[in-house]
Design a protein around this motif. Structure first.
Motif, PDB file in Angstrom:
ATOM      1  N   LEU A 538      59.255 116.919  36.443  1.00 33.39           N
ATOM      2  CA  LEU A 538      60.055 116.117  35.507  1.00 33.39           C
ATOM      3  C   LEU A 538      59.437 114.756  35.218  1.00 33.39           C
ATOM      4  O   LEU A 538      59.632 114.196  34.138  1.00 33.39           O
ATOM      5  N   ASP A 539      58.668 114.207  36.178  1.00 33.27           N
ATOM      6  CA  ASP A 539      58.169 112.837  36.041  1.00 33.27           C
ATOM      7  C   ASP A 539      56.775 112.751  35.431  1.00 33.27           C
ATOM      8  O   ASP A 539      56.270 111.644  35.221  1.00 33.27           O
ATOM      9  N   ASN A 540      56.141 113.875  35.158  1.00 38.99           N
ATOM     10  CA  ASN A 540      54.753 113.845  34.692  1.00 38.99           C
ATOM     11  C   ASN A 540      54.581 114.678  33.430  1.00 38.99           C
ATOM     12  O   ASN A 540      54.086 115.800  33.461  1.00 38.99           O
ATOM     13  N   GLU A 541      55.000 114.105  32.309  1.00 31.01           N
ATOM     14  CA  GLU A 541      54.842 114.715  30.988  1.00 31.01           C
ATOM     15  C   GLU A 541      55.267 116.182  31.000  1.00 31.01           C
ATOM     16  O   GLU A 541      54.455 117.088  30.748  1.00 31.01           O
ATOM     17  N   PRO A 542      56.536 116.447  31.295  1.00 28.84           N
ATOM     18  CA  PRO A 542      56.982 117.846  31.398  1.00 28.84           C
ATOM     19  C   PRO A 542      56.990 118.532  30.047  1.00 28.84           C
ATOM     20  O   PRO A 542      57.211 117.908  29.007  1.00 28.84           O
ATOM     21  N   SER A 543      56.773 119.818  30.078  1.00 33.54           N
ATOM     22  CA  SER A 543      56.904 120.601  28.856  1.00 33.54           C
ATOM     23  C   SER A 543      58.387 120.913  28.655  1.00 33.54           C
ATOM     24  O   SER A 543      59.162 120.938  29.617  1.00 33.54           O
ATOM     25  N   PRO A 544      58.818 121.134  27.421  1.00 34.25           N
ATOM     26  CA  PRO A 544      60.233 121.496  27.198  1.00 34.25           C
ATOM     27  C   PRO A 544      60.644 122.718  28.015  1.00 34.25           C
ATOM     28  O   PRO A 544      61.773 122.791  28.508  1.00 34.25           O
ATOM     29  N   MET A 545      59.710 123.664  28.197  1.00 34.24           N
ATOM     30  CA  MET A 545      60.053 124.880  28.942  1.00 34.24           C
ATOM     31  C   MET A 545      60.329 124.564  30.400  1.00 34.24           C
ATOM     32  O   MET A 545      61.210 125.187  31.030  1.00 34.24           O
ATOM     33  N   ASP A 546      59.570 123.607  30.989  1.00 33.38           N
ATOM     34  CA  ASP A 546      59.816 123.227  32.380  1.00 33.38           C
ATOM     35  C   ASP A 546      61.228 122.683  32.549  1.00 33.38           C
ATOM     36  O   ASP A 546      61.946 123.032  33.493  1.00 33.38           O
ATOM     37  N   ILE A 547      61.632 121.811  31.626  1.00 31.06           N
ATOM     38  CA  ILE A 547      62.962 121.207  31.725  1.00 31.06           C
ATOM     39  C   ILE A 547      64.040 122.279  31.577  1.00 31.06           C
ATOM     40  O   ILE A 547      65.014 122.318  32.336  1.00 31.06           O
ATOM     41  N   ILE A 548      63.864 123.169  30.616  1.00 25.17           N
ATOM     42  CA  ILE A 548      64.849 124.240  30.403  1.00 25.17           C
ATOM     43  C   ILE A 548      64.938 125.151  31.621  1.00 25.17           C
ATOM     44  O   ILE A 548      66.034 125.502  32.075  1.00 25.17           O
ATOM     45  N   ASN A 549      63.782 125.517  32.188  1.00 24.95           N
ATOM     46  CA  ASN A 549      63.796 126.411  33.356  1.00 24.95           C
ATOM     47  C   ASN A 549      64.445 125.745  34.562  1.00 24.95           C
ATOM     48  O   ASN A 549      65.147 126.403  35.352  1.00 24.95           O
ATOM     49  N   ILE A 550      64.211 124.438  34.736  1.00 26.43           N
ATOM     50  CA  ILE A 550      64.849 123.721  35.846  1.00 26.43           C
ATOM     51  C   ILE A 550      66.362 123.672  35.650  1.00 26.43           C
ATOM     52  O   ILE A 550      67.148 123.882  36.590  1.00 26.43           O
ATOM     53  N   LEU A 551      66.796 123.430  34.409  1.00 25.69           N
ATOM     54  CA  LEU A 551      68.235 123.407  34.127  1.00 25.69           C
ATOM     55  C   LEU A 551      68.860 124.790  34.359  1.00 25.69           C
ATOM     56  O   LEU A 551      69.962 124.906  34.909  1.00 25.69           O
ATOM     57  N   LEU A 552      68.168 125.847  33.948  1.00 24.37           N
ATOM     58  CA  LEU A 552      68.693 127.199  34.152  1.00 24.37           C
ATOM     59  C   LEU A 552      68.752 127.537  35.639  1.00 24.37           C
ATOM     60  O   LEU A 552      69.716 128.158  36.120  1.00 24.37           O
ATOM     61  N   LEU A 588      68.610 118.251  25.295  1.00 31.29           N
ATOM     62  CA  LEU A 588      70.042 118.154  25.544  1.00 31.29           C
ATOM     63  C   LEU A 588      70.859 118.035  24.257  1.00 31.29           C
ATOM     64  O   LEU A 588      72.091 117.945  24.309  1.00 31.29           O
ATOM     65  N   ARG A 589      70.202 118.032  23.110  1.00 26.14           N
ATOM     66  CA  ARG A 589      70.952 118.134  21.858  1.00 26.14           C
ATOM     67  C   ARG A 589      71.449 119.567  21.622  1.00 26.14           C
ATOM     68  O   ARG A 589      72.292 119.801  20.770  1.00 26.14           O
ATOM     69  N   ASP A 590      70.883 120.490  22.379  1.00 26.03           N
ATOM     70  CA  ASP A 590      71.260 121.897  22.238  1.00 26.03           C
ATOM     71  C   ASP A 590      72.564 122.141  23.011  1.00 26.03           C
ATOM     72  O   ASP A 590      72.589 122.035  24.248  1.00 26.03           O
ATOM     73  N   PRO A 591      73.667 122.467  22.335  1.00 27.30           N
ATOM     74  CA  PRO A 591      74.945 122.658  23.039  1.00 27.30           C
ATOM     75  C   PRO A 591      74.942 123.851  23.988  1.00 27.30           C
ATOM     76  O   PRO A 591      75.806 123.954  24.859  1.00 27.30           O
ATOM     77  N   ARG A 592      73.964 124.744  23.840  1.00 29.35           N
ATOM     78  CA  ARG A 592      73.895 125.868  24.767  1.00 29.35           C
ATOM     79  C   ARG A 592      73.464 125.412  26.167  1.00 29.35           C
ATOM     80  O   ARG A 592      73.674 126.117  27.152  1.00 29.35           O
ATOM     81  N   ILE A 593      72.845 124.241  26.241  1.00 28.64           N
ATOM     82  CA  ILE A 593      72.400 123.685  27.528  1.00 28.64           C
ATOM     83  C   ILE A 593      73.285 122.507  27.936  1.00 28.64           C
ATOM     84  O   ILE A 593      73.753 122.427  29.074  1.00 28.64           O
ATOM     85  N   ASN A 594      73.506 121.592  27.016  1.00 29.95           N
ATOM     86  CA  ASN A 594      74.304 120.403  27.318  1.00 29.95           C
ATOM     87  C   ASN A 594      75.781 120.742  27.133  1.00 29.95           C
ATOM     88  O   ASN A 594      76.389 120.447  26.111  1.00 29.95           O
ATOM     89  N   ASN A 595      76.350 121.374  28.153  1.00 31.79           N
ATOM     90  CA  ASN A 595      77.758 121.761  28.074  1.00 31.79           C
ATOM     91  C   ASN A 595      78.389 121.679  29.461  1.00 31.79           C
ATOM     92  O   ASN A 595      77.721 121.449  30.472  1.00 31.79           O
ATOM     93  N   TYR A 596      79.676 121.897  29.505  1.00 31.29           N
ATOM     94  CA  TYR A 596      80.427 121.764  30.754  1.00 31.29           C
ATOM     95  C   TYR A 596      79.935 122.757  31.806  1.00 31.29           C
ATOM     96  O   TYR A 596      79.878 122.448  33.003  1.00 31.29           O
TER      97      TYR A 596
END
Length: 875
Positions: A538-552, A588-596
């Protein structure tokens, strides 16, 4: 420079805008050219306190004649100064007041009038000849006058050598004028000095203008400006401005004919004056301090002048800086005598000063004094930590550390401290472009051989932390092997070392390894290791896929791990300096990820970071990470204080407290598939980007009980001592030939202790970390000329005390935890001084101010405030 001179320059420079080269420049034979030379130099504090600065003005007549010319157009010119008069601003008058004349001695006048000779070809000074025996300051003043004759009659960029050194210059030419801009940051000068990470910010500018008529130089004008300030305190800057003018005052007068000769050497041999080839670059001048204390004088009165040591007090830190100055000019026998005579309570102070001085004599004295085969070990650890914190170590210091460690049976704590110190020294030498030193190669080999031969897990951890201190890119494959294949403690240490590297070294190979660890592709990993791997991604120029996979993946984690990870991501969104802030916002603009469903984890773990202080030079941040177990016990806490200044980041302090195995002691079961961890609590700390040797509070139930029952109640010292945080020395040759020397020293006194109190009866755990410290900064500019010496100085000091306390009550469910971060009142003082000496008269003006910043308690987050209110009220 008088106003009429500027009018003449402007008229000539704007009379024509036609671009193009001028005719070759030349002086005629048998003619004497008379120029009027003027100089105006000013030094001033830019602080809000109105303190008069220093002003020097000088005027002289300069006579120039051509002695010889060869067939290729190269000319030998004689340049001679006459009737120099100097004036300065007296102490009692403010800016704009009348100037007082400086009386020059007959010796100074005679030396100033000695001619110099230059080989000159259409503006280019090819060689400079003068009296090598005359004083440096007078010789440099003549270089300043001759440097006005260094130019070219056509546009372009080139490298020239003049009084400033070899510098890149750019020319613009119109029909009657030449504009020259000199890039002072490009100048190479062998006597420029040294600096540390937080040194001095230097903003220079230099421009010259020449007016030409009929291939003859009519007017030469040069102006330069320097603004210098400590990197962390630009509001205490010093400004230096200098103006020179050389103006033709009358038509050329007839003069004896040229000297005959076959070559330049023959012609010079025929002149009666003493001369020899000299370089155009300014010679370094070292001011002799007549009032500075010497170590030998101090030792004579040693018994009555012992230093009272309290590292958290500014008075001790000032004394530390004075000792460094004494030791840098002392002989080995005197340094050795100080070390041998110092009482026990003063010895660490003396050792730290000797390491910070880093003179050949002080290092030789330390080599003779320190005996690593004898008890006690306290001076040895003091020496090793002082070496590790050195802002600009030398190869000699690293060699001394390696020699003292080599082949000796040492107590474990001394060897461990020595290993992490070697890593720090290797890193700092490489930052100075000294990676090729034999000592550096030997230091790296010492760490790698120790890592390969280490048999115990604790030894492997120390060598991995040393590699983290060294931050050498070529050791990253070693760290990756241990990170993926080692047991939990080794994996944690290897990932911790990898987190020390800047983003450009976190390659795809590193990221692939961290993905395998976080997602457990090859084997299972301890939860803190998985989270640390995710933080690297997360702290070293992450790719969007890395962030999504960590959230999943967070959806599949335990509640506390998921809570911690999601709060870490949310905290990054609020940090303007975080490299992944924009990518995270987009995802996090994607409501499929940024949700309750994703962000509703109900754990009590937390991650918080925010600014403590924001100035135009510095952003200081505080971060706090708390990871709890599922049963509510604290697994790990990290408190972090970082400094960001003009693209540089320094981890001022990071303290990690870990506890494991407490759940089994309280009768709770470990999760299915996990091994029952050993009961342990310990602390690891990084100060000023140096990883220290970890401290174990207790290991095993028996050790815990013995320390609970036999506890002295005294806190454990983490760091205590003095270090040189800033060390900068810079020589700036002005275009006029005068010299400015910039000195900056910043001393830091630290006393950091930590304590852990476990009450079985009250079912309560308390930790306390107390950090007391003092900071002193001494910043000065010295101006040296043949007829005036001046010093502008600003000094600042402050004292601070920060307390970080935790209370953990596990008598009920859920476990309650309170965190408190308190800063006591911070007193500070600033002093500004102007000293000058002209002729036989010396004056000093001083002005200061003092104040304090009120103490405060930082509110970390609302839930913590509620728990603290509950627990503290109960107490």
């Amino acid at each position: 420079m008088n106003p009429q001179g500027y009018v003449v320059l402007l008229c000539f420079s704007f009379a024509s805008t036609a671009k193009g080269d001028l005719q070759p420049l030349s002086f005629q034979p048998g003619m004497l050219y008379g120029y009027r030379y003027s100089l105006d130099v000013r030094l001033e504090h830019t602080s809000l306190l109105a303190l008069p600065g220093v002003q020097l003005q000088a005027e002289a007549s300069v006579q120039l004649r051509r002695l010889w010319r060869d067939t290729g157009g190269e000319e030998l010119l004689q340049v001679q100064i006459h009737d120099l008069k100097a004036q300065h601003q007296p102490k009692e008058d403010g800016p704009g007041g009348p100037l007082a004349e400086i009386a020059l001695s007959q010796e100074q006048q005679a030396e100033l009038q000695k001619p110099v000779f230059i080989s000159w070809s259409s503006g280019k000074v090819k060689a400079f000849h003068g009296d090598g025996a005359e004083s440096i300051l007078v010789s440099n003043l003549k270089r300043g006058v001759v440097s006005l004759l260094q130019l070219q009659p056509h546009a372009g960029t080139t490298v020239e050598e003049d009084v400033s050194g070899s510098c890149q210059v750019t020319y613009a030419v119109s029909s009657h004028s030449i504009m020259k801009t000199k890039d002072l940051l490009s100048c190479t000068n062998l006597h420029s000095g040294f600096t540390s990470m937080f040194g001095v910010r230097w903003q220079p500018s230099s421009s010259s203008q020449y007016v030409v008529k009929d291939s003859l130089l009519q007017t030469m004008w040069a102006e330069e400006s320097h603004v210098l300030s400590p990197a962390l305190r630009s509001n205490t800057s010093i400004k230096i401005s200098s103006r020179q003018q050389l103006q033709l005052v009358s038509p050329p007068m007839p003069d004896p004919a040229e000297v005959t000769g076959q070559s330049l050497k023959d012609v010079l041999a025929g002149t009666k004056e003493q001369h020899q080839p000299l370089g155009m670059a300014s010679l370094p001048f070292r001011r002799v301090c007549t009032h500075c204390p010497s170590l030998r004088a101090y030792l004579k009165a040693f018994d009555s002048q012992r230093v009272k040591i309290d590292t958290s007090k500014a008075s001790t830190t000032w004394q530390f800086q004075r000792f460094i100055q004494m030791l840098r000019s002392a002989e080995k026998r005197d340094v050795l005598q100080l070390l041998r005579r110092a009482p026990e309570e003063m010895l660490p102070f003396a050792v730290e000063a000797a390491v910070a001085a880093q003179s050949v004599a002080s290092l030789a004295a330390l080599s003779d004094f320190l005996d690593f085969s004898k008890e006690p070990t306290s001076p040895l650890e003091t020496f090793l930590y002082a070496a590790a914190f050195s802002p600009r170590p030398s190869g000699g210091l690293l060699r001394l550390v390696l020699d003292k460690l080599d082949g000796k049976q040492l107590p474990p704590e001394v060897r461990e401290t020595g290993v992490v110190a070697v890593g720090s020294l290797v890193s700092k030498l490489c930052q100075q472009q000294l990676c090729g030193l034999q000592e550096v190669e030997r230091g790296v080999e010492t760490i790698l051989v120790g890592l390969r031969s280490a048999e115990e897990e604790s030894q492997v951890v120390i060598y991995l932390l040393a590699l983290g201190n060294a931050m050498l890119p070529e050791t990253i494959p070693n760290l990756l092997d241990f990170a993926e294949e080692g047991p939990a403690a080794v994996t944690a240490a290897a990932i911790s070392a990898l987190r020390r590297f800047p983003a450009q070294h976190i390659s795809n190979e590193v990221k692939q390894a961290m993905r395998r660890i976080f997602h457990e592709k090859r084997k299972s990993y301890e939860k803190t290791c998985r989270l640390a791997a995710a933080e690297i991604l997360l702290d070293n120029e992450p790719s969007p896929m890395d962030i999504i996979n960590i959230l999943l993946a967070a959806n599949e984690l335990e509640v506390e791990m998921a809570t911690f990870l999601l709060l870490k991501i949310q905290s990054s969104l609020h940090a303007d300096h975080h490299p992944a802030r924009k990518i995270m916002k987009d995802i996090l603009r994607d409501p499929r990820i940024n949700n309750y469903h994703f962000f509703s984890k109900a754990g009590i773990s937390s991650s918080f970071s925010g600014p403590l202080t924001v100035t135009q030079d510095l952003l200081s941040t505080f971060g706090l990470d708390l990871l709890f177990l599922e049963g509510g016990l604290l697994r790990k806490s990290i408190s972090d204080f970082s400094l960001l200044s003009r693209g540089q980041q320094l981890r001022a302090a990071q303290v990690t407290i870990e506890a494991q195995g407490l759940e089994s002691m309280l009768g709770e079961n470990t999760l299915e598939g996990e091994e029952e961890p050993e009961l342990m609590a310990g602390m690891s700390a990084i100060f000023f980007d140096v990883q220290l040797r970890p401290i174990i509070f207790f290991q095993g139930y028996t050790d815990l009980m013995s320390k609970v029952l036999l506890s002295s109640g005294e806190p454990t010292s983490v760091v205590k001592g003095n270090l040189l945080l800033m060390d900068h020395h810079q020589v700036i040759p002005l275009q006029s030939g005068l010299q400015v020397t910039i000195k900056l020293q910043g001393g830091l006194g630290l006393d950091i202790s930590a304590d852990m109190d476990v009450s079985i009866w009250e079912q309560e755990l308390k930790t306390n970390m107390n950090a007391r410290g003092s900071l002193t900064i001494d910043f000065q500019a010295e101006l040296d000329g043949p007829f005036l010496q001046a010093t502008l100085r600003s000094q600042m000091e402050l004292e601070t005390s920060i307390h970080f306390d935790t209370i953990l009550r596990f008598s009920g469910s859920p476990v309650l935890m309170c965190l408190q971060l308190r800063e006591e009142q911070v007193p500070y003082r600033e002093t500004f001084t102007v000293s000058k000496s002209a002729g036989s008269r010396s004056t000093t003006t001083r002005k200061g101010r003092r104040g304090s910043v009120p103490g405060r308690e930082l509110a970390l987050h609302p839930a913590n405030s509620k728990v603290c209110s509950l627990l503290l009220t109960a107490e």
